[in-house]
Design a protein around this motif. Structure first.
Motif, PDB file in Angstrom:
ATOM      1  N   ASN A 239       3.874  38.573  29.485  1.00  0.00           N
ATOM      2  CA  ASN A 239       4.414  37.262  29.842  1.00  0.00           C
ATOM      3  C   ASN A 239       4.025  36.222  28.792  1.00  0.00           C
ATOM      4  O   ASN A 239       2.929  36.268  28.231  1.00  0.00           O
ATOM      5  CB  ASN A 239       3.869  36.847  31.220  1.00  0.00           C
ATOM      6  CG  ASN A 239       4.495  35.566  31.716  1.00  0.00           C
ATOM      7  OD1 ASN A 239       5.691  35.348  31.585  1.00  0.00           O
ATOM      8  ND2 ASN A 239       3.685  34.697  32.293  1.00  0.00           N
TER       9      ASN A 239
ATOM     10  N   VAL B 254       4.203  31.936  28.002  1.00  0.00           N
ATOM     11  CA  VAL B 254       4.501  30.549  28.390  1.00  0.00           C
ATOM     12  C   VAL B 254       4.490  29.710  27.124  1.00  0.00           C
ATOM     13  O   VAL B 254       3.491  29.690  26.393  1.00  0.00           O
ATOM     14  CB  VAL B 254       3.460  30.001  29.397  1.00  0.00           C
ATOM     15  CG1 VAL B 254       3.777  28.550  29.746  1.00  0.00           C
ATOM     16  CG2 VAL B 254       3.420  30.852  30.658  1.00  0.00           C
TER      17      VAL B 254
ATOM     18  N   THR C 185      -1.056  36.898  29.958  1.00  0.00           N
ATOM     19  CA  THR C 185      -0.070  35.849  29.687  1.00  0.00           C
ATOM     20  C   THR C 185      -0.517  35.071  28.463  1.00  0.00           C
ATOM     21  O   THR C 185      -1.622  34.519  28.444  1.00  0.00           O
ATOM     22  CB  THR C 185       0.059  34.891  30.875  1.00  0.00           C
ATOM     23  OG1 THR C 185       0.582  35.602  32.004  1.00  0.00           O
ATOM     24  CG2 THR C 185       1.002  33.735  30.554  1.00  0.00           C
TER      25      THR C 185
ATOM     26  N   HIS D  91       9.063  33.513  28.596  1.00  0.00           N
ATOM     27  CA  HIS D  91       9.528  33.731  29.964  1.00  0.00           C
ATOM     28  C   HIS D  91       9.510  32.417  30.748  1.00  0.00           C
ATOM     29  O   HIS D  91      10.401  32.149  31.559  1.00  0.00           O
ATOM     30  CB  HIS D  91       8.643  34.770  30.657  1.00  0.00           C
ATOM     31  CG  HIS D  91       9.007  35.016  32.086  1.00  0.00           C
ATOM     32  ND1 HIS D  91      10.285  35.381  32.472  1.00  0.00           N
ATOM     33  CD2 HIS D  91       8.287  34.908  33.233  1.00  0.00           C
ATOM     34  CE1 HIS D  91      10.322  35.513  33.782  1.00  0.00           C
ATOM     35  NE2 HIS D  91       9.131  35.228  34.275  1.00  0.00           N
TER      36      HIS D  91
ATOM     37  N   SER E 111       3.715  32.112  36.769  1.00  0.00           N
ATOM     38  CA  SER E 111       3.079  33.109  35.895  1.00  0.00           C
ATOM     39  C   SER E 111       1.926  33.837  36.572  1.00  0.00           C
ATOM     40  O   SER E 111       1.085  34.429  35.902  1.00  0.00           O
ATOM     41  CB  SER E 111       2.582  32.430  34.616  1.00  0.00           C
ATOM     42  OG  SER E 111       3.627  31.779  33.934  1.00  0.00           O
TER      43      SER E 111
END
Length: 450
Positions: A112, A114, A162, A181, A294
């Motif tokens: 993931n 961000v 993440t 994402h 997340s």
């Protein structure tokens, strides 16, 4: 340590070293790519170039001859190098891709991601998201414009982590396939026009945050700002607005007089949030949305919001000396950031400001100077700030050589109960390598005051 396993280019130019260039060069070399390095600093004064040459990379320093592009298929450039640079311009004419190391980080990290951008608030928001995920026991890594080179961090991440990236317009402009994402678009104000040329070009650079997103991704954006709303109209991702003005019960993050909400759920009473400043509410709303999307938990988010007081160099309380409070806001590299800083105080304030002259008009600061009793000024814009002081009836204004002297002079001008605020409203590059260096000098000076 991961390497680029499906990288399609055999011969790459790394243009400009610094931290990001060195990290990109090492990654490419470890991935079996033939690397050529070109850096302005002469070889004898360039330990990074010397170290990379020892590893077997081709190094060209002291200038940018056109021959550095011979046989090159791909260019990774330092984000600060403008597109008007002759090598960059020629590469684009030859249809050679020109990227920043963020693109390499995206190729490496399969978990993931961000991505956070905006004219202001990036560092605070990025740090909040990262801390919220950690407090939620969700593995996370912090990288990007916040100081940790993205492709270097990505080499050590797992697919369960993440990656939380702070992204400048300079970095985003040099991306092709990059796709977070979860994206956060905080705001858009006039900045970096010496690099981008126009506000439209600046906005389009920021918009690369979501250019490759699909309906499986999320874009958290500031619904209260028209420029942002206009730019996200063509995004393909799921739109998640945040607002201080509207109740977004169905689709976003919002506040009323007493609480912060995610859709119809109360997250935290506003009075329990430790981080000061009205402008920080936008950063907090955006970070709450990103954390929840997340893997963050409500309890983890609350824990952070009840304890987090800010990041270094951003409205950082340094020390109280004889009832004078010193604040380090060296990361205020534009006028909006300094507006926000001044708005946070009602006590008599001594403003320390100045730095790189990008041709900006300082008059926008006028409504925020009502509590400013004196100014201590430095850098290329010192005379502009002096005129601003005169225009606003601030009779006490002094020009000094650096922020160390500024801290000392401000203390001499101050009285018990005053706030002494370093919030330059300008980039640091006229005198300092980074805003961190500027802020550290200020804090060192404060700690020596008696």
């Amino acid at each position: 340590m991961k390497t680029l396993t499906h990288f399609p280019y055999k011969h790459v130019l790394v243009l400009g070293l610094a931290k990001s260039g060195e990290a990109a060069a090492r990654l490419l070399h470890q991935s079996g790519v033939q690397v050529r390095i070109n850096d302005q600093k002469p070889f004898t004064e360039n330990p990074k170039a010397q170290s990379l040459q020892e590893l077997g990379m081709e190094v060209i320093t002291g200038g940018h001859p056109p021959s550095v592009l011979d046989d090159i298929e791909y260019v990774v450039k330092n984000p600060g190098i403008p597109y008007s640079n002759p090598i960059v311009d020629e590469a684009l004419k030859r249809r050679i891709p020109v990227v920043t190391e963020v693109e390499l980080a995206y190729m490496l990290h399969e978990g993931n991601l961000v991505g956070i951008t905006g004219s202001n608030g990036k560092t605070t928001t990025t740090t909040l998201v990262y801390e919220m995920l950690k407090a939620s026991q969700s593995p996370a890594a912090l990288a990007g414009n916040i100081g940790n080179v993205s492709c270097e961090v990505a080499q050590d991440t797992t697919n369960e982590e993440t990656m939380v990236l702070e992204l400048s317009s300079f970095q985003l402009l040099g991306t092709e396939t990059f796709r977070p994402h979860v994206g956060i678009f905080l705001n858009l104000y006039e900045a970096h026009l010496d690099y981008h040329g126009t506000m439209d070009d600046y906005g389009q650079a920021k918009a690369k945050l979501f250019a490759n997103q699909s309906e499986q991704d999320y874009l958290i954006y500031n619904q209260d700002q028209e420029d942002v709303v206009n730019l996200i109209q063509h995004a393909s991702s799921v739109l998640v607005p945040f607002s201080k003005q509207e109740r977004l019960i169905e689709e976003g993050i919002w506040i009323d007089d007493s609480h912060l909400y995610y859709k119809d759920r109360s997250i935290i009473p506003l009075q329990n949030i430790k981080l000061a400043g009205q402008h920080n509410l936008e950063n907090i709303m955006a970070s709450v949305g990103a954390a929840l999307l997340s893997g963050g938990t409500i309890s983890g988010i609350r824990q952070v919001l009840q304890t987090f007081t800010g990041v270094k160099h951003r409205m950082q309380f340094v020390k109280e000396v004889n009832k004078r409070r010193f604040y380090n806001d060296s990361k205020a590299t534009n006028i909006l950031a300094t507006k926000n800083a001044l708005e946070a105080f009602s006590s008599p304030t001594i403003l320390l400001a100045g730095g790189l002259d990008r041709g900006n008009d300082l008059e926008d600061l006028t409504p925020y100077l009502k509590h400013v009793k004196a100014m201590v000024l430095f850098g290329e814009t010192a005379t502009k700030f002096e005129q601003l002081a005169k225009d606003n009836g601030i009779d006490t204004h002094i020009m000094v050589d650096n922020v160390k002297q500024a801290a000392e002079e401000a203390y001499h001008l101050s009285a018990p109960g005053d706030v002494i605020l370093l919030s330059p409203a300008c980039a640091s590059w006229d005198q300092y390598r980074t805003f961190e260096e500027r802020g550290d000098m200020f804090m060192d000076a404060v700690h020596t005051l008696k």
